[in-house]
Write a protein that holds these residues in place. Structure first.
Motif, PDB file in Angstrom:
ATOM      1  N   UNK A  47      -5.474   4.817   2.108  1.00  0.00           N
ATOM      2  CA  UNK A  47      -6.207   3.935   2.316  1.00  0.00           C
ATOM      3  C   UNK A  47      -6.278   3.198   0.755  1.00  0.00           C
ATOM      4  N   UNK A  48      -6.598   3.997  -0.304  1.00  0.00           N
ATOM      5  CA  UNK A  48      -6.524   3.644  -1.538  1.00  0.00           C
ATOM      6  C   UNK A  48      -5.163   2.641  -1.975  1.00  0.00           C
ATOM      7  N   UNK A  54      -2.591  -4.784  -1.310  1.00  0.00           N
ATOM      8  CA  UNK A  54      -2.993  -5.818  -0.977  1.00  0.00           C
ATOM      9  C   UNK A  54      -3.733  -6.520  -2.046  1.00  0.00           C
ATOM     10  N   UNK A  55      -4.399  -6.178  -2.936  1.00  0.00           N
ATOM     11  CA  UNK A  55      -4.924  -6.795  -4.111  1.00  0.00           C
ATOM     12  C   UNK A  55      -3.743  -7.559  -4.839  1.00  0.00           C
ATOM     13  N   UNK A  61       0.784 -13.902  -4.567  1.00  0.00           N
ATOM     14  CA  UNK A  61       0.657 -15.161  -3.261  1.00  0.00           C
ATOM     15  C   UNK A  61      -0.125 -16.202  -4.052  1.00  0.00           C
ATOM     16  N   UNK A  62      -1.287 -15.972  -4.606  1.00  0.00           N
ATOM     17  CA  UNK A  62      -2.159 -16.968  -5.435  1.00  0.00           C
ATOM     18  C   UNK A  62      -1.387 -17.699  -6.422  1.00  0.00           C
TER      19      UNK A  62
END
Lengths: 219, 192
Positions: A47-48, A54-55, A61-62
């Motif tokens: 999960x970590x 993801x971050x 992408x941003x």
């Protein structure tokens, strides 16, 4: 009963029977317990790492999108070319007024409905009914990228004239589209609903008024 | 000169140590019971290595869940139930629960009282191992572990009557084999 005796015999002899166990059996027990504990920690680690990935990917992408936005320099309209700088502030739109012969006929027909006037005059005469501008107070000088005008066809029609309303709103997340790109796309989409001539005149009116509004604000 | 006195710990001390996950207490508990627990597992799972694997897995469960032992009832009984469950789980996993194998009846009934002294536990373990797995499981659960037919039926997901018939067939087989062994013992005594 004889049968019960069999049960008794086996229970008596086997219940407390003991067998030699391998020397490494306890080590195996400990290893299994350790393995289970590690497995318990496993989902948290996944999960970590997934959240970190993801971050990172969102960040990439941003940044990529921002870089793309700044590269937009030219946008082609139906019958003209508008150029503006890389800085995302809109300069004077230069609309090519040359119209192909076939379209010129349509233009003439349309001009009966919409008087061909200079942009300044047109705005003075028709400004109030042509465009309803919301949140004008929040409208800064020039076209601010944060203020994305949304073009909507007015439900009210005046003598076959197409009335386009400009709805300005702060766009917190709509940075991906430049104002003119958005306007042009909207106009293109409206083309399916109205005749080309009506659309063109509406577009001219719109740009004229926008330009005039810009001028007014600067003054 | 230092003298080390090995204090024999009570079962309560061992359990308390295991609840605190102390390796020394776990080791002591394992050493005390593993032989008996392996014997239990081997009555269900014939293969020694497989049976030991089942016992090891059951011990990890015992150490993990030892705080769930309420202190009511026999601690060894509580451990045995975990061992039995693990053994049954192994049998279910390997799907070798053949329940219907016909066994010929014994021609004469053995005199068990007379045989008892001559029978070794290993012989009896061998006889149980010879039983088809369905008979063996039901016989173990009923005769040695003391489960009722109702409990066995629930555990094995079989009909209660099936459990009863499995038990009686297991007994028939064991009787027959014991009778054969009785003859062997008589012959060997006759020779000596």
């Amino acid at each position: 009963m004889e049968t019960h005796k069999i049960d008794q015999l086996f229970k008596q002899k086997l219940d407390r029977h003991s067998e030699p166990v391998s020397a490494d059996a306890f080590a195996k027990v400990q290893a299994q317990m350790k393995g289970k504990k590690q497995k318990k920690g496993f989902p948290w680690m996944i999960a970590a790492s997934v959240s970190i990935l993801l971050v990172l990917s969102f960040g990439l992408v941003y940044n990529f999108n921002q870089a793309e936005e700044q590269n937009i320099a030219k946008i082609e309209l139906n019958n003209g070319l508008i150029s503006f700088s890389d800085k995302l502030t809109v300069q004077k739109p230069e609309i090519d007024e040359e119209i192909p012969a076939q379209e010129a006929v349509q233009k003439e027909k349309a001009s009966k409905a919409v008087q061909p006037t200079t942009p300044v005059k047109l705005v003075e005469e028709d400004y109030s009914r042509m465009a309803s501008i919301e949140k004008v107070s929040g409208f800064d000088a020039d076209f601010n990228i944060n203020l994305v005008p949304e073009l909507r066809l007015s439900p009210i029609k005046h003598e076959n004239k197409v009335i386009v309303e400009i709805h300005y709103a702060y766009a917190e997340t709509k940075k991906e589209e430049n104002i003119l790109v958005k306007s042009n796309n909207k106009l293109k989409s409206l083309a399916s609903e109205f005749s080309l001539a009506e659309l063109r005149s509406a577009k001219n009116e719109l740009f004229a008024s926008a330009f005039q509004f810009n001028k007014k604000e600067n003054n | 000169m230092k003298v080390f006195i090995n204090k024999s710990k009570t079962e309560e001390d061992l359990i308390a140590g295991c609840i605190k996950q102390k390796a020394s207490a776990q080791r002591a508990l394992f050493d005390k019971y593993s032989g008996r627990m392996l014997s239990l597992c081997r009555r269900y799972v014939k293969d020694v290595l497989e049976a030991e694997g089942v016992m090891i897995t059951a011990f990890t469960k015992i150490f993990e869940r030892i705080d769930q032992y309420t202190g009511e009832g026999n601690f060894e009984g509580w451990m045995k139930r975990i061992m039995v469950n693990e053994s049954l789980q192994y049998l279910r996993k390997h799907k070798n629960m053949q329940l219907n194998i016909d066994i010929e009846e014994a021609h004469h009934l053995p005199n068990l009282d007379a045989m008892e002294d001559h029978l070794q536990t290993e012989d009896l373990m061998q006889l149980i191992a010879e039983l088809p797995v369905g008979y063996r499981t039901v016989f173990n659960l009923y005769a040695i572990e003391g489960f009722s037919h109702k409990e066995i039926a629930e555990q094995l997901k079989i009909n209660e009557n099936t459990s009863k018939s499995q038990l009686s067939r297991a007994r028939v087989y064991l009787q027959k084999r014991l009778a054969e062994m009785e003859q062997e013992i008589a012959i060997s005594h006759g020779n000596s």
